[in-house]
Write a protein that holds these residues in place. Structure first.
Motif, PDB file in Angstrom:
ATOM      1  N   LYS A   1       0.863  -1.190   0.000  1.00 26.40           N
ATOM      2  CA  LYS A   1       0.000   0.000   0.000  1.00 26.40           C
ATOM      3  C   LYS A   1       0.895   1.234   0.000  1.00 26.40           C
ATOM      4  CE  LYS A   1      -3.730  -2.343   2.493  1.00 26.40           C
ATOM      5  NZ  LYS A   1      -4.587  -2.352   3.713  1.00 26.40           N
ATOM      6  N   ALA A   2       1.316   1.634  -1.188  1.00 28.51           N
ATOM      7  CA  ALA A   2       2.260   2.742  -1.316  1.00 28.51           C
ATOM      8  C   ALA A   2       1.877   3.618  -2.502  1.00 28.51           C
ATOM      9  CB  ALA A   2       3.679   2.217  -1.484  1.00 28.51           C
ATOM     10  N   VAL A   3       2.295   4.877  -2.434  1.00 26.69           N
ATOM     11  CA  VAL A   3       2.057   5.843  -3.508  1.00 26.69           C
ATOM     12  C   VAL A   3       3.379   6.513  -3.840  1.00 26.69           C
ATOM     13  CG1 VAL A   3       0.808   7.915  -4.223  1.00 26.69           C
ATOM     14  CG2 VAL A   3      -0.304   6.252  -2.722  1.00 26.69           C
ATOM     15  N   LEU A   4       3.667   6.631  -5.129  1.00 23.74           N
ATOM     16  CA  LEU A   4       4.899   7.266  -5.601  1.00 23.74           C
ATOM     17  C   LEU A   4       4.519   8.238  -6.715  1.00 23.74           C
ATOM     18  CD1 LEU A   4       8.074   7.119  -5.338  1.00 23.74           C
ATOM     19  CD2 LEU A   4       7.997   5.564  -7.293  1.00 23.74           C
TER      20      LEU A   4
ATOM     21  N   ILE B   1       2.852  -1.324  -8.961  1.00 24.44           N
ATOM     22  CA  ILE B   1       3.566  -1.921  -7.829  1.00 24.44           C
ATOM     23  C   ILE B   1       3.836  -3.384  -8.164  1.00 24.44           C
ATOM     24  CG2 ILE B   1       3.413  -2.576  -5.403  1.00 24.44           C
ATOM     25  CD1 ILE B   1       1.796  -0.115  -4.867  1.00 24.44           C
ATOM     26  N   LEU B   2       5.110  -3.761  -8.129  1.00 30.35           N
ATOM     27  CA  LEU B   2       5.518  -5.108  -8.511  1.00 30.35           C
ATOM     28  C   LEU B   2       6.193  -5.810  -7.337  1.00 30.35           C
ATOM     29  CD1 LEU B   2       7.066  -4.257 -12.007  1.00 30.35           C
ATOM     30  CD2 LEU B   2       4.769  -5.138 -11.537  1.00 30.35           C
ATOM     31  N   PRO B   3       6.081  -7.132  -7.280  1.00 29.58           N
ATOM     32  CA  PRO B   3       6.708  -7.874  -6.171  1.00 29.58           C
ATOM     33  C   PRO B   3       8.194  -8.107  -6.414  1.00 29.58           C
ATOM     34  CG  PRO B   3       5.516  -9.379  -7.600  1.00 29.58           C
ATOM     35  CD  PRO B   3       5.240  -7.999  -8.133  1.00 29.58           C
ATOM     36  N   ASN B   4       8.960  -8.126  -5.333  1.00 29.14           N
ATOM     37  CA  ASN B   4      10.362  -8.523  -5.364  1.00 29.14           C
ATOM     38  C   ASN B   4      10.472  -9.980  -4.926  1.00 29.14           C
ATOM     39  OD1 ASN B   4      11.588  -6.067  -6.184  1.00 29.14           O
ATOM     40  ND2 ASN B   4      11.394  -5.251  -4.105  1.00 29.14           N
ATOM     41  N   PRO B   5      11.553 -10.655  -5.263  1.00 28.13           N
ATOM     42  CA  PRO B   5      11.705 -12.068  -4.871  1.00 28.13           C
ATOM     43  C   PRO B   5      11.677 -12.297  -3.366  1.00 28.13           C
ATOM     44  CG  PRO B   5      13.268 -11.504  -6.601  1.00 28.13           C
ATOM     45  CD  PRO B   5      12.645 -10.220  -6.164  1.00 28.13           C
TER      46      PRO B   5
ATOM     47  N   GLN C   1       8.217  -3.087  -5.197  1.00 25.15           N
ATOM     48  CA  GLN C   1       8.901  -1.989  -5.868  1.00 25.15           C
ATOM     49  C   GLN C   1       7.915  -1.222  -6.737  1.00 25.15           C
ATOM     50  OE1 GLN C   1      10.940  -3.128  -9.798  1.00 25.15           O
ATOM     51  NE2 GLN C   1      11.418  -4.885  -8.479  1.00 25.15           N
ATOM     52  N   LYS C   2       8.239   0.039  -6.981  1.00 22.09           N
ATOM     53  CA  LYS C   2       7.393   0.881  -7.823  1.00 22.09           C
ATOM     54  C   LYS C   2       8.248   1.991  -8.409  1.00 22.09           C
ATOM     55  CE  LYS C   2       3.286   3.895  -7.758  1.00 22.09           C
ATOM     56  NZ  LYS C   2       2.728   3.351  -9.010  1.00 22.09           N
ATOM     57  N   SER C   3       7.889   2.432  -9.620  1.00 21.46           N
ATOM     58  CA  SER C   3       8.626   3.511 -10.267  1.00 21.46           C
ATOM     59  C   SER C   3       7.663   4.533 -10.859  1.00 21.46           C
ATOM     60  CB  SER C   3       9.540   2.967 -11.372  1.00 21.46           C
ATOM     61  OG  SER C   3       8.769   2.366 -12.401  1.00 21.46           O
ATOM     62  N   SER C   4       8.173   5.741 -11.046  1.00 19.11           N
ATOM     63  CA  SER C   4       7.421   6.816 -11.687  1.00 19.11           C
ATOM     64  C   SER C   4       8.400   7.615 -12.533  1.00 19.11           C
ATOM     65  CB  SER C   4       6.757   7.710 -10.634  1.00 19.11           C
ATOM     66  OG  SER C   4       6.042   8.767 -11.253  1.00 19.11           O
TER      67      SER C   4
END
Length: 224
Positions: free
Chosen positions: A138-141, A159-163, A168-171
């Protein structure tokens, strides 16, 4: 904000509980922890015993006594009321445990600040604000200029999962039309559920990680 700590139940307490009910299989449970409201500063302790999936007794931190949740727990409640460790446990739930929560919150924020970075493939590519290693999802970037949210020339990533179970998320910000003297007006803002303070990263050329056109895949799967 909640933290629950498992505690062992002494043998005489287990025998007291089992003597209350006659079944072939029994489950004894203990919940112990605290809650700290960062906004109001209020602190709440949590300490209770359960039996076979139902609450048996709960500690009242205002009166420092046990409250029975079931009639069968009367004798068990009386024994707990005379427990010499009750005062010690009261201090743990209202002093020590909240202190741990505050430290964990501070540690988490410091770690997050190190995991938000600005990336760029080349000098002509958009600048990507990249946050990784956070939890929960639950994050906002987002980007903003002079305190106002930006939507034009911005491409939001999912928002994508890490191993390792984090996310992780990018903008991406296309700043090709931004004058160098206006760079200081732009900033990337990361907001994570459970943290009151935003993680803010200013658009600064010296803080952008770039590989001058070479593309490589990082261990977390992000190409820069």
């Amino acid at each position: 904000m909640d933290q629950r700590l498992k505690q062992a139940v002494s043998p005489h307490q287990i025998s007291d509980i089992i003597s209350l009910m006659r079944k072939s299989v029994h489950i004894s449970q203990t919940i112990s922890g605290c809650q700290w409201d960062e906004t109001t500063g209020d602190i709440f302790g949590l300490w209770r015993y359960g039996y076979d999936g139902e609450d048996l007794v709960a500690f009242d931190f205002k009166t420092s006594t046990w409250v029975r949740m079931r009639p069968e727990a009367f004798m068990f409640k009386l024994k707990l009321d005379t427990d010499i460790d009750s005062k010690q446990h009261h201090n743990f739930h209202t002093l020590v445990c909240p202190g741990w929560l505050k430290n964990y919150l501070s540690y988490g924020k410091n770690i997050l600040q190190r995991k938000v970075s600005l990336l760029q493939k080349s000098s002509s590519s958009p600048v990507s604000c990249f946050a990784t290693g956070f939890y929960p999802n639950k994050a906002v970037l987002f980007w903003r200029k002079d305190g106002d949210d930006l939507h034009d020339n911005v491409e939001e990533g999912e928002i994508l999962p890490n191993p390792d179970g984090t996310f992780q998320k990018s903008s991406d910000l296309d700043f090709s039309s931004v004058r160098p003297e206006d760079w200081g007006k732009y900033e990337c803002v990361f907001q994570l559920s459970g943290l009151n303070d935003d993680i803010i990263t200013k658009l600064d050329q010296s803080g952008i990680r770039s590989n001058s056109g070479k593309t490589e895949t990082r261990s977390d799967g992000v190409c820069v």
